[in-house]
Write a protein that holds these residues in place. Structure first.
Motif, PDB file in Angstrom:
ATOM      1  N   ALA A  40       0.820  -1.215   0.000  1.00 50.39           N
ATOM      2  CA  ALA A  40       0.000   0.000   0.000  1.00 50.39           C
ATOM      3  C   ALA A  40       0.849   1.259   0.000  1.00 50.39           C
ATOM      4  O   ALA A  40       0.416   2.309  -0.448  1.00 50.39           O
ATOM      5  CB  ALA A  40      -0.932   0.004   1.215  1.00 50.39           C
ATOM      6  N   ARG A  41       2.083   1.147   0.526  1.00 52.40           N
ATOM      7  CA  ARG A  41       2.900   2.348   0.669  1.00 52.40           C
ATOM      8  C   ARG A  41       4.150   2.322  -0.195  1.00 52.40           C
ATOM      9  O   ARG A  41       5.026   3.132  -0.026  1.00 52.40           O
ATOM     10  CB  ARG A  41       3.319   2.537   2.134  1.00 52.40           C
ATOM     11  CG  ARG A  41       2.144   2.943   3.001  1.00 52.40           C
ATOM     12  CD  ARG A  41       2.612   3.362   4.371  1.00 52.40           C
ATOM     13  NE  ARG A  41       1.491   3.880   5.134  1.00 52.40           N
ATOM     14  CZ  ARG A  41       1.130   5.144   5.159  1.00 52.40           C
ATOM     15  NH1 ARG A  41       1.789   6.014   4.455  1.00 52.40           N
ATOM     16  NH2 ARG A  41       0.106   5.537   5.874  1.00 52.40           N
ATOM     17  N   THR A  42       4.253   1.400  -1.090  1.00 48.48           N
ATOM     18  CA  THR A  42       5.434   1.312  -1.935  1.00 48.48           C
ATOM     19  C   THR A  42       5.163   1.979  -3.263  1.00 48.48           C
ATOM     20  O   THR A  42       4.143   1.746  -3.884  1.00 48.48           O
ATOM     21  CB  THR A  42       5.825  -0.159  -2.172  1.00 48.48           C
ATOM     22  OG1 THR A  42       6.088  -0.761  -0.924  1.00 48.48           O
ATOM     23  CG2 THR A  42       7.076  -0.256  -3.051  1.00 48.48           C
ATOM     24  N   GLY A  43       6.111   2.801  -3.706  1.00 47.23           N
ATOM     25  CA  GLY A  43       5.934   3.464  -4.988  1.00 47.23           C
ATOM     26  C   GLY A  43       7.128   4.333  -5.300  1.00 47.23           C
ATOM     27  O   GLY A  43       8.068   4.437  -4.506  1.00 47.23           O
ATOM     28  N   ARG A 129       2.185  11.018   2.868  1.00 46.60           N
ATOM     29  CA  ARG A 129       2.935  10.253   1.880  1.00 46.60           C
ATOM     30  C   ARG A 129       2.220   8.938   1.606  1.00 46.60           C
ATOM     31  O   ARG A 129       2.589   7.895   2.150  1.00 46.60           O
ATOM     32  CB  ARG A 129       4.357   9.988   2.377  1.00 46.60           C
ATOM     33  CG  ARG A 129       5.179  11.247   2.550  1.00 46.60           C
ATOM     34  CD  ARG A 129       6.494  10.972   3.250  1.00 46.60           C
ATOM     35  NE  ARG A 129       7.312  12.160   3.307  1.00 46.60           N
ATOM     36  CZ  ARG A 129       8.283  12.439   2.440  1.00 46.60           C
ATOM     37  NH1 ARG A 129       8.550  11.582   1.464  1.00 46.60           N
ATOM     38  NH2 ARG A 129       8.981  13.551   2.549  1.00 46.60           N
ATOM     39  N   PRO A 130       1.185   8.964   0.771  1.00 49.85           N
ATOM     40  CA  PRO A 130       0.392   7.745   0.542  1.00 49.85           C
ATOM     41  C   PRO A 130       1.166   6.636  -0.143  1.00 49.85           C
ATOM     42  O   PRO A 130       0.829   5.468   0.003  1.00 49.85           O
ATOM     43  CB  PRO A 130      -0.766   8.238  -0.330  1.00 49.85           C
ATOM     44  CG  PRO A 130      -0.240   9.469  -0.993  1.00 49.85           C
ATOM     45  CD  PRO A 130       0.675  10.115   0.005  1.00 49.85           C
ATOM     46  N   ARG A 131       2.218   6.966  -0.905  1.00 54.62           N
ATOM     47  CA  ARG A 131       3.036   5.958  -1.556  1.00 54.62           C
ATOM     48  C   ARG A 131       4.485   6.179  -1.152  1.00 54.62           C
ATOM     49  O   ARG A 131       5.027   7.253  -1.300  1.00 54.62           O
ATOM     50  CB  ARG A 131       2.890   6.025  -3.080  1.00 54.62           C
ATOM     51  CG  ARG A 131       1.468   5.758  -3.567  1.00 54.62           C
ATOM     52  CD  ARG A 131       1.391   5.790  -5.076  1.00 54.62           C
ATOM     53  NE  ARG A 131       2.140   4.711  -5.682  1.00 54.62           N
ATOM     54  CZ  ARG A 131       1.675   3.470  -5.831  1.00 54.62           C
ATOM     55  NH1 ARG A 131       0.466   3.173  -5.387  1.00 54.62           N
ATOM     56  NH2 ARG A 131       2.404   2.538  -6.393  1.00 54.62           N
ATOM     57  N   ARG A 133       8.483   4.096  -0.708  1.00 54.59           N
ATOM     58  CA  ARG A 133       9.335   2.920  -0.839  1.00 54.59           C
ATOM     59  C   ARG A 133       9.814   2.493   0.536  1.00 54.59           C
ATOM     60  O   ARG A 133      10.368   3.288   1.291  1.00 54.59           O
ATOM     61  CB  ARG A 133      10.536   3.217  -1.729  1.00 54.59           C
ATOM     62  CG  ARG A 133      10.194   3.450  -3.187  1.00 54.59           C
ATOM     63  CD  ARG A 133      11.446   3.574  -4.016  1.00 54.59           C
ATOM     64  NE  ARG A 133      12.164   2.311  -4.051  1.00 54.59           N
ATOM     65  CZ  ARG A 133      13.350   2.140  -4.659  1.00 54.59           C
ATOM     66  NH1 ARG A 133      13.940   3.169  -5.233  1.00 54.59           N
ATOM     67  NH2 ARG A 133      13.927   0.965  -4.662  1.00 54.59           N
TER      68      ARG A 133
END
Length: 230
Positions: A40-43, A129-131, A133
């Motif tokens: 959910a929080r990786t990007g 910070r919705p996304r 790494r």
């Protein structure tokens, strides 16, 4: 609990430590979260600085001289390399820590352990910070009883260093914590200072400081960028 909780600076309550993340080579692994929460929080990074024009303020030679001065100051302050642990804050604090360790090893004829510290889940702005790494923290030695030098490319508000101190404290109780930064740009929001600084660069708050290392970016330089420049 409000989001983000700026009074309690520990790990985000929706994540938990996973002791099973220990690295197979014997390093202490420290990885937080379930697979669902990580996904959910990786990007990708939110700010695409690489495409912004900038004004160069340090080139490769100036960075090399700054690193040389910093490693001498680290050795002088700590009376040698015994008990040192350099903890590079991901991402660009890691190559800086590795360069400092290489210089120290050559000067002292003794290896200096270098850890990699991910502080994202210790930040106080997670809700903004919705996304994000999420990468593992690895330490080649126990932090307890050591002098831990937190290494980052830029020191700005102090919130990244505060998060890094919380992350280190979850791994053990160091003898002391020191801070090394290639660039100190000012505008502190927390009472945190660097013990070792490559260069102090006055900036405006609407500006960005971009540090690039050849290990991560293929080039060594530091530039000031205009935020939102095309």
């Amino acid at each position: 609990m409000r989001e983000p909780d700026r009074e309690k600076y520990g790990p985000h309550p929706r994540f938990e430590r996973n002791p099973a993340a220990a690295m197979s080579n014997g390093e202490t692994g420290f990885f937080i979260a379930t697979a669902e929460n990580i996904a959910a929080r990786t990007g990708p990074d939110a700010v695409g600085e690489s495409s912004l024009p900038g004004r160069r303020i340090m080139d490769a030679d100036e960075i090399r001289r700054a690193v040389t001065r910093m490693f001498h100051e680290i050795l002088e302050r700590n009376h040698g390399a015994e008990g040192l642990l350099l903890a590079g804050i991901r991402t660009r604090g890691v190559p800086l820590a590795e360069r400092l360790a290489e210089h120290i090893q050559q000067a002292e004829n003794a290896p200096v352990p270098v850890g990699r510290l991910d502080i994202n889940l210790y930040r106080d702005d997670l809700s903004e910070r919705p996304r994000m790494r999420i990468r593992p923290t690895t330490m080649p030695v126990d932090v307890a009883g050591r002098t831990v030098v937190l290494v980052d490319d830029v020191l700005y508000t102090g919130r990244t260093v505060r998060a890094a101190m919380d992350a280190i404290s979850d791994l053990g109780r160091p003898l002391r914590i020191q801070v090394a930064a290639l660039v100190d740009r000012g505008h502190r929001e927390l009472p945190i200072r660097a013990d070792f600084v490559g260069k102090n660069i006055p900036t405006r708050q609407m500006e960005l400081v971009r540090v690039r290392f050849r290990e991560t970016d293929g080039i060594d330089d530091v530039s000031i960028l205009e935020r939102g420049a095309a």
